[in-house]
Scaffold this active site. Structure first.
Site, short mmCIF file in Angstrom:
data_model
loop_
_atom_site.label_atom_id
_atom_site.label_comp_id
_atom_site.label_asym_id
_atom_site.label_seq_id
_atom_site.Cartn_x
_atom_site.Cartn_y
_atom_site.Cartn_z
N TRP A 174 45.98 -29.03 77.41
CA TRP A 174 45.38 -29.40 78.97
C TRP A 174 46.37 -28.92 79.73
O TRP A 174 46.29 -28.57 80.95
CB TRP A 174 45.42 -31.04 78.80
CG TRP A 174 45.13 -31.73 80.09
CD1 TRP A 174 43.74 -31.86 80.71
CD2 TRP A 174 46.05 -32.21 81.12
NE1 TRP A 174 43.78 -32.61 81.82
CE2 TRP A 174 45.30 -32.58 82.25
CE3 TRP A 174 47.18 -32.26 81.34
CZ2 TRP A 174 45.56 -33.39 83.45
CZ3 TRP A 174 48.10 -32.76 82.43
CH2 TRP A 174 47.16 -33.19 83.14
N HIS A 175 47.80 -28.93 79.51
CA HIS A 175 48.76 -28.68 80.43
C HIS A 175 48.92 -27.13 80.73
O HIS A 175 49.19 -26.45 81.57
CB HIS A 175 50.11 -28.97 79.83
CG HIS A 175 50.29 -30.45 80.08
ND1 HIS A 175 49.99 -31.40 79.12
CD2 HIS A 175 50.99 -31.00 80.98
CE1 HIS A 175 50.38 -32.55 79.30
NE2 HIS A 175 51.09 -32.36 80.55
N GLY A 176 48.17 -26.13 79.68
CA GLY A 176 48.25 -24.90 80.02
C GLY A 176 47.78 -24.06 78.76
O GLY A 176 48.10 -24.35 77.60
#
Length: 323
Positions: A174-176
């Site tokens: 989700w963060h990258g």
């Protein structure tokens, strides 16, 4: 209903970096919103505090972190490595919690009440507690929409550990879309699985050293989160623990510390719940006009400092935008 849904989707205070607001948590407020001057004033104060966190703390600490992480690892002293990761640990907290505070403040100014998104995570006694205090809205979202549908903890132990690893791998993704982010997520999945298996009980027996252990584990995690690749992350961690023969303290570390020691001290103090305890102690007594004027002067001073900083500085990174 369609108008309310459209308003919820486009409500700008929480779109970019605010807490994750679910429709059912604001549906009643959308149709029966209560607006008051007191709430508006509270929103302004909360917005100023969030803006101050971002500009006066996250930005100078971010400059320190960027300086250290831009230095080749072979040239890093142990002191510089620790200064860099401590600066990044504080920067990412004040950057994101500052934006969350601004979103909550803007919501109040429009008559909306948003749930808190951070609750002093760096005072945690376990990794699980850290994630109950950090980015609360994201954690609750993954819990309700991924972890519980997979069976949560009401399944066989090996399935619970599998569920944790799936949730945390997805949290990293989700963060990258980078392997370092996924590794960061799996790292926390393993730590929390170990705590569920009994490590948390052991940690509770070594109070207050458990605070130190948790902070150390969190900072190691932030190295993977900040680094561009696994090689740099591994070398940086080795530099932190003096495993490469690096000097312990050099001129870079001394310069960074001597120039930026004030933001470091203030950031560490504000990261602990000192001021809420003082406020609670004050609220146990009648609030005088002098206290109200003093609080107003503090917020005006902070806002003026923010304006002066933004005028005199071109360094204003939006750290959490890419997440």
């Amino acid at each position: 209903k369609l108008f309310n849904l459209s308003l919820y989707i486009t409500f700008f205070p929480q779109l970019v970096a605010g807490p994750i607001i679910r429709y059912n948590s604001v549906a009643e407020q959308l149709s029966k919103r209560v607006f008051s001057s007191i709430q508006f004033a509270e929103g302004i104060k909360r917005f100023i505090l969030g803006l101050s966190k971002k500009v006066l703390l996250a930005n100078p600490l971010g400059y320190v972190a960027d300086t250290v992480f831009a230095t080749p690892v072979m040239d890093l002293s142990t002191g510089s490595a620790w200064i860099g990761i401590i600066a990044y640990t504080l920067q990412i907290y004040y950057d994101f919690s500052g934006y969350s505070d601004m979103a909550i403040g803007l919501g109040k100014m429009f008559g909306f009440e948003f749930a808190e998104n951070f609750n002093y995570p760096y005072i945690s006694k376990s990794v699980s507690e850290f994630w109950r205090r950090w980015h609360i809205s994201l954690g609750s979202w993954f819990r309700d929409y991924v972890y519980i549908p997979l069976g949560g903890s009401k399944v066989a132990p090996w399935k619970m550990y599998r569920n944790l690893l799936i949730v945390w791998a997805l949290t990293g993704f989700w963060h990258g879309a980078s392997w370092t982010f996924i590794a960061w997520g799996i790292y926390y999945g393993i730590l929390i699985a170990l705590e569920k298996a009994g490590l948390e009980k052991i940690m509770s027996r070594i109070y207050p050293l458990n605070h130190v252990v948790v902070l150390l584990l969190v900072m190691i995690g932030w190295v993977f989160f900040r680094a561009d690749n696994f090689g740099y992350a591994a070398d940086f961690i080795l530099a932190m623990f003096h495993s490469r023969g690096n000097v312990i303290f050099d001129s870079q570390a001394l310069a960074l510390l001597s120039i930026n020691w004030i933001p470091f001290v203030i950031a560490i103090m504000v990261a602990a719940p000192i001021f809420p305890k003082l406020q609670k102690w004050q609220f146990s007594k009648p609030i005088t006009n002098v206290q109200n004027v003093f609080a107003l002067l503090i917020h005006c001073f902070l806002f003026a400092e923010v304006i002066l900083y933004l005028i005199n500085s071109t360094y204003n990174p939006f750290l959490y935008f890419r997440f």
